[in-house]
Write an enzyme that holds these catalytic residues in place. Structure first.
Site, PDB file in Angstrom:
ATOM      1  N   THR A 135      -2.220  -2.276 -23.868  1.00  0.00           N
ATOM      2  CA  THR A 135      -3.152  -1.262 -24.347  1.00  0.00           C
ATOM      3  C   THR A 135      -3.452  -0.367 -23.159  1.00  0.00           C
ATOM      4  O   THR A 135      -3.449  -0.826 -22.018  1.00  0.00           O
ATOM      5  CB  THR A 135      -4.444  -1.968 -24.805  1.00  0.00           C
ATOM      6  OG1 THR A 135      -4.156  -2.691 -25.983  1.00  0.00           O
ATOM      7  CG2 THR A 135      -5.589  -0.990 -25.060  1.00  0.00           C
ATOM      8  N   GLY A 181      -8.130  -3.673 -34.679  1.00  0.00           N
ATOM      9  CA  GLY A 181      -8.618  -4.495 -33.569  1.00  0.00           C
ATOM     10  C   GLY A 181      -9.849  -3.879 -32.933  1.00  0.00           C
ATOM     11  O   GLY A 181     -10.578  -3.105 -33.557  1.00  0.00           O
ATOM     12  N   ASP A 182     -10.063  -4.230 -31.669  1.00  0.00           N
ATOM     13  CA  ASP A 182     -11.257  -3.764 -30.977  1.00  0.00           C
ATOM     14  C   ASP A 182     -11.205  -2.282 -30.618  1.00  0.00           C
ATOM     15  O   ASP A 182     -12.233  -1.609 -30.553  1.00  0.00           O
ATOM     16  CB  ASP A 182     -11.467  -4.580 -29.691  1.00  0.00           C
ATOM     17  CG  ASP A 182     -10.296  -4.408 -28.720  1.00  0.00           C
ATOM     18  OD1 ASP A 182      -9.145  -4.481 -29.170  1.00  0.00           O
ATOM     19  OD2 ASP A 182     -10.546  -4.188 -27.523  1.00  0.00           O
ATOM     20  N   THR A 214      -9.373  -4.102 -22.690  1.00  0.00           N
ATOM     21  CA  THR A 214      -8.025  -4.514 -23.106  1.00  0.00           C
ATOM     22  C   THR A 214      -7.976  -6.033 -23.205  1.00  0.00           C
ATOM     23  O   THR A 214      -8.578  -6.732 -22.375  1.00  0.00           O
ATOM     24  CB  THR A 214      -6.956  -4.018 -22.113  1.00  0.00           C
ATOM     25  OG1 THR A 214      -5.754  -4.794 -22.273  1.00  0.00           O
ATOM     26  CG2 THR A 214      -7.400  -4.156 -20.673  1.00  0.00           C
ATOM     27  N   GLY A 215      -7.282  -6.534 -24.218  1.00  0.00           N
ATOM     28  CA  GLY A 215      -7.177  -7.981 -24.396  1.00  0.00           C
ATOM     29  C   GLY A 215      -6.947  -8.294 -25.860  1.00  0.00           C
ATOM     30  O   GLY A 215      -6.494  -7.432 -26.613  1.00  0.00           O
ATOM     31  N   GLY A 253      -8.013  -8.284 -29.269  1.00  0.00           N
ATOM     32  CA  GLY A 253      -9.058  -7.497 -29.908  1.00  0.00           C
ATOM     33  C   GLY A 253     -10.103  -8.322 -30.619  1.00  0.00           C
ATOM     34  O   GLY A 253     -11.310  -8.068 -30.504  1.00  0.00           O
TER      35      GLY A 253
END
Lengths: 309, 309
Positions: B165, B195-196, B216-217, B219
């Site tokens: 991301t 997602g997030d 980032t990760g 979500g």
């Protein structure tokens, strides 16, 4: 009094309600609260309670959720819904989904049967089909009132519209909190618009370490201050549900000159139903009593011993 | 040193990067930071800076954003993007949008040309068509690497995947902060998964009263603690960007045993790039210097006088 002390709080959306509409909406949120309470008496969790109340109100055409939802610019029903379990922070949401009568139930299935939190539009429909979730003709969700509201294009001419988003927060006998929020959005929005409702921390939030919140109002304003999360943050810092609700609503006014409504319960069973619009039909069951109101400052009560036996 | 002191911080996604991939990704985030910095030197706002950097990385096939995005269960590219202006809390987002090469730019148009924050899927495409935003064949966004990643179904077998991301936060010479985040999500997700990234307060948040964050990760984990908003809340309470970033990442681990990466700038120009995965390519321009790194604890610097003249 029943043996344990579950709490349920319901809202039927903030706004300015016409006289003739107030009584029926108040009656319905009271019934939703009682149904959720009965569910808890049968062993239901906080999650079961908020789902039960949401489905009851989604099925009633008076609210802007499920049947009775307002229409987008194309005359279509697109629904947003959110559910969250304060025990583990699990959450489920649908956004801009069509042909679904009970989006809160579908949101719960997404939470329980997938690795995801939110599914939208075609993907949400695809998931519904895959799990055999009932789809309904869009026509069955559209009321004459929704068509008239689109014609009048209320969203463009009146800033204090009747939102009629529905929501519920609950604390169960095991000490778990949960929230649910469900809406058709605003009348005459652009197709595919996602508001605050399915956006975690905006339309709702639930965490056993603090409490649970469901919001109602103009989604875009609520999103910009992540109203539900703001309220739980302030509860984490020691505020009561009433203080945290007031502080959140004040922030919305100070930063964005906007009004809204919220219901809140904390993990000790304290609760609040607050709004800065003229009206918000709300009802709560706590400590063996039913509380309810629709005008600013109005709190009525009645006993509910009869249903606990 | 240039006359004023804008700050830009970029990330290219957290995860575990293979050796041969590290150098190119680091080079690209450095170039994105420098491009955004040049934009500020030409009078660009914080919003212009984060948009510039995001578009540069969306156009590069090495990142999971725009061209090079990972594929959903159906082998399709669905993109999420978010942009937010800390000056007025205005925000724009697209969710599960297809056939768009620069979703961050489309998100900015939604922010600037509609009353809404987020448009999804078909509605986002409809809006793009209405405003003449260029649509591209989906094939043009798909790389051989994306196809291979779907085949390997990385999401299912490795919890520390390369997320890639991309995100940016900036402070401009007028004291405004902004953030942008853009992603193709996770490989092999269900169609329509959001997602997030486009979820305000999860994938990003910006408020001149505190600062700006991009995350980032995974979500779904980031959403459950509304990581970006958690970090700005802690900055409101007096934490530095580095403390607030560490506190947010610690919360993600404590509550959900998950790892992530964040970039943060506050309204005083202090900044941080933090992650709990093995790697996150990041670069920052601040105080006339370029800072960058990709491994835990790595901070390299080089002067950038040459581009300020």
């Amino acid at each position: 009094m029943c043996t344990k002390n579950p709490v349920i709080v319901i809202h039927g959306g903030c706004g300015k309600y016409k006289e003739d509409f107030q009584e029926i909406c108040l009656l319905l949120v009271k019934e939703a609260a009682l149904q959720a309470y009965r569910r808890s008496q049968q062993g239901g969790t906080a999650l079961d309670m908020v789902e039960e109340a949401s489905m009851f109100l989604e099925n009633d055409p008076h609210f802007n959720a499920g049947c009775g939802a307002v229409l987008n610019e194309c005359g279509e029903v697109e629904l947003d819904a959110f559910i969250m379990d304060g025990k583990n922070l699990n959450a489920g949401a649908v956004a801009a989904v069509r042909n679904i009568a009970n989006p809160t139930k579908l949101a719960r299935l997404i939470m329980e049967q997938t690795k995801h939190v939110m599914l939208s539009d075609r993907g949400a429909s695809r998931f519904a089909k895959a799990v055999g979730f009932p789809e309904v003709p869009m026509e069955s969700l559209i009321t004459e009132r929704s068509r008239e509201r689109l014609k009048k294009n209320l969203a463009a001419v009146d800033s204090q519209i009747e939102h009629e988003t529905i929501g519920a927060v609950a604390l169960d006998t095991a000490g778990n909190v949960a929230c649910a929020t469900s809406t058709g959005g605003l009348s005459n929005t652009l197709m595919g618009r996602i508001g605050d409702t399915p956006c975690i921390g905006s339309g709702g939030y639930a965490d056993n370490l603090s409490g649970a919140v469901s919001t109602t109002g103009t989604g875009e304003a609520i999103m910009k201050i992540t109203l539900a999360r703001l309220i739980t943050f302030n509860m984490e810092r020691g505020m009561s549900p009433a203080e945290a609700a007031d502080t959140g609503l004040k922030c919305l006014w100070t930063r964005l000159q906007n009004t809204a409504g919220v219901i809140v319960v904390n993990n000790a069973g304290d609760w609040a139903a607050k709004f800065t619009t003229d009206n918000m039909p709300w009802a709560a069951v706590a400590g063996g009593k039913l509380y309810y109101g629709i005008a600013l400052g109005e709190v009525r009560t009645s006993p509910i011993e009869d249903i606990c036996q």
